[in-house]
Structure formats: C-alpha cells, structure tokens
Design an enzyme around this catalytic site. Structure first.
Site, short mmCIF file in Angstrom:
data_model
loop_
_atom_site.label_atom_id
_atom_site.label_comp_id
_atom_site.label_asym_id
_atom_site.label_seq_id
_atom_site.Cartn_x
_atom_site.Cartn_y
_atom_site.Cartn_z
N HIS A 29 127.35 -74.02 -70.21
CA HIS A 29 127.84 -74.26 -68.85
C HIS A 29 129.37 -74.28 -68.79
CE1 HIS A 29 123.66 -75.26 -68.23
NE2 HIS A 29 123.75 -76.34 -68.97
N SER A 48 121.27 -74.27 -72.58
CA SER A 48 121.81 -75.62 -72.46
C SER A 48 121.53 -76.42 -73.75
CB SER A 48 121.25 -76.31 -71.21
OG SER A 48 121.98 -77.47 -70.90
#
Length: 255
Positions: free
Chosen positions: A179, A144
């Site tokens: 993501h 992330s």
C-alpha cells in the site's frame, strides 16, 4: 534468510535439479479489483496449465466473507482448482496438512494482520510446510499481509499505528511495504525505517502493481493501472534513502 542445502549425490547418479523458489508480491487481486488482471497474471506464472490454487485467509481470521470472495472469483476460472486453507477450524492432521499444501501449485495469502498470521502459522507448522512447498516449486504469493509475510521484515499496522515488524518467514531477503501509495503515512514511514536501519532494504508495492521474484531476484514486474509501480528502497547518503522504480509491464495493454 533460509538457504536450501542440497543432499550429496553419489557418483554415477543423475543430479536432481531443484526448481527455483518463486514468490509474488501483489498490490491487488480479487478482493480489490474487478478486472482480474493480477489474478490471471498469477495463474499464468504457475508451473502447470491447470493449477491447484489454495487461498490462505489466516490474516483475517478465516473471515467467511473473504473466503467467499475468493471462491466466487476463482470458481469462475476454468483453468484452476481452488481450495481454502482453514486453520481456525482446522480439520486436517499433520500428515494430511502437509500433503494438502505440497500438492498446491499456488498458495495465495490474503490480507489482514501480519503479526497474527505469522503466529498462527508457526503454531500449526504452516511456516515450515510453505517453505518446503516453495522449495518444491509452489508459487507463493499474496496481498498486504500476504505480501509482508514472505520477507525478513515488513512495514505493518498489525499493532495499530504503522510500525516495523522485524520478523517474517525470510524466504525473500530484506523487507516489504504494501500500500505504498494508497495509505497515508506509508511511504514516509517506510522510508524513515529503512534510512534508520529499523528495517533492511526492501521492496515497496503500490496498489495495482505486482512483482515476481525468482530465487530472491525480481524477474518480472507488472501493473494493472498506469502509474502504479514497485520500488527498491535502500539507505542513501546523508541519512536518506534511495528509491528506484522497477520497469513495469502494463497488463491488458494491446501489443
């Protein structure tokens, strides 16, 4: 992009060979998965059989629960020496911090707020030290925000809604979007940003996948979940984008 400059070598002396710069973008790991496949893959790519692995939880504000997750996951692995980089309650002076980071074989950066991560690192000089560590062979990786930070720019929710952050360490040319498949709006928003030139061409990582770069070039892509992948996203004709999937090896699959 920061290029490495080699010092001149005097005639008659052996030329030192610089290790390659290696970075890994992770779509999972100890904080999201139970099987440990992506973490084991990272450890196996270290330069040593018993790597020193430093977790950098800066993007989460050094969240205690996140740190404990890391310690629980990596203490159970006998083939590594885990440690944690604390910056919000920093105890190391400049020399000690440099020695600590340059001694690591792997620096594993956690998720959270990409913009805050970069700001804190720059305040403490960690950005320069990680670049130096990378030049000396340390594997840099993260999930992330910990994937976003290595590139020239990224796709982030650091400011609330999804937006472009044309800022990063620049160790990986282009941009990154994490993501890619799991958060609503990620894929169309990132594609639109690349098509409009708000972000340079880059790499989109779906949850469950990971990719290793050697000197800025993807050299291995893997996935712990069938269907999860890594994509090269570039501007295409007619104001659109071109999206190309990298071949991914399924981890844990029998040969």
């Amino acid at each position: 992009m920061f290029a490495r400059v080699s010092a001149p070598v005097q005639e008659g002396t052996a030329m030192a060979v610089e290790p390659p710069q290696r970075l890994a973008l992770l779509g999972g790991g100890f904080s999201t998965d139970d099987d440990g496949l992506l973490d084991d893959w990272v450890l196996a790519r270290s330069r040593t059989s018993r790597p020193k692995v430093c977790f950098a939880p800066t993007a989460s504000g050094d969240a205690p629960a996140y740190i404990e997750q890391f310690r629980t996951a990596f203490r159970s692995r006998p083939a590594c020496e885990p440690s944690v980089l604390h910056l919000f309650r920093r105890e190391l002076d400049g020399d000690a911090l440099r020695s600590f980071l340059l001694a690591q074989d792997v620096v594993y950066v956690g998720g959270g707020n990409t913009a805050n991560l970069l700001a804190v690192w720059r305040t403490h000089g960690v950005d320069r030290l990680l670049r130096e560590a990378c030049d000396h062979g340390t594997l840099l990786c993260g999930i992330s925000a910990g994937a976003n930070c290595w590139a020239e720019g990224s796709h982030t929710d650091s400011f609330g809604p999804l937006t472009c952050l044309p800022d990063g360490l620049g160790l990986l040319p282009g941009s990154v979007c994490p993501h890619y498949d799991s958060e609503p709006g990620r894929r169309p928003s990132y594609r639109a940003a690349v098509a409009a030139g708000q972000l340079p061409s880059g790499w989109a990582v779906e949850d469950g996948a990971a990719v290793l770069f050697t000197d800025g070039v993807p050299t291995e892509a893997v996935t712990r979940a069938r269907g999860a992948g890594v994509y090269r996203v570039e501007p295409g004709g007619g104001g659109g984008v071109s999206e190309r999937a990298l071949p991914c090896r399924l981890l844990g699959a029998s040969s």
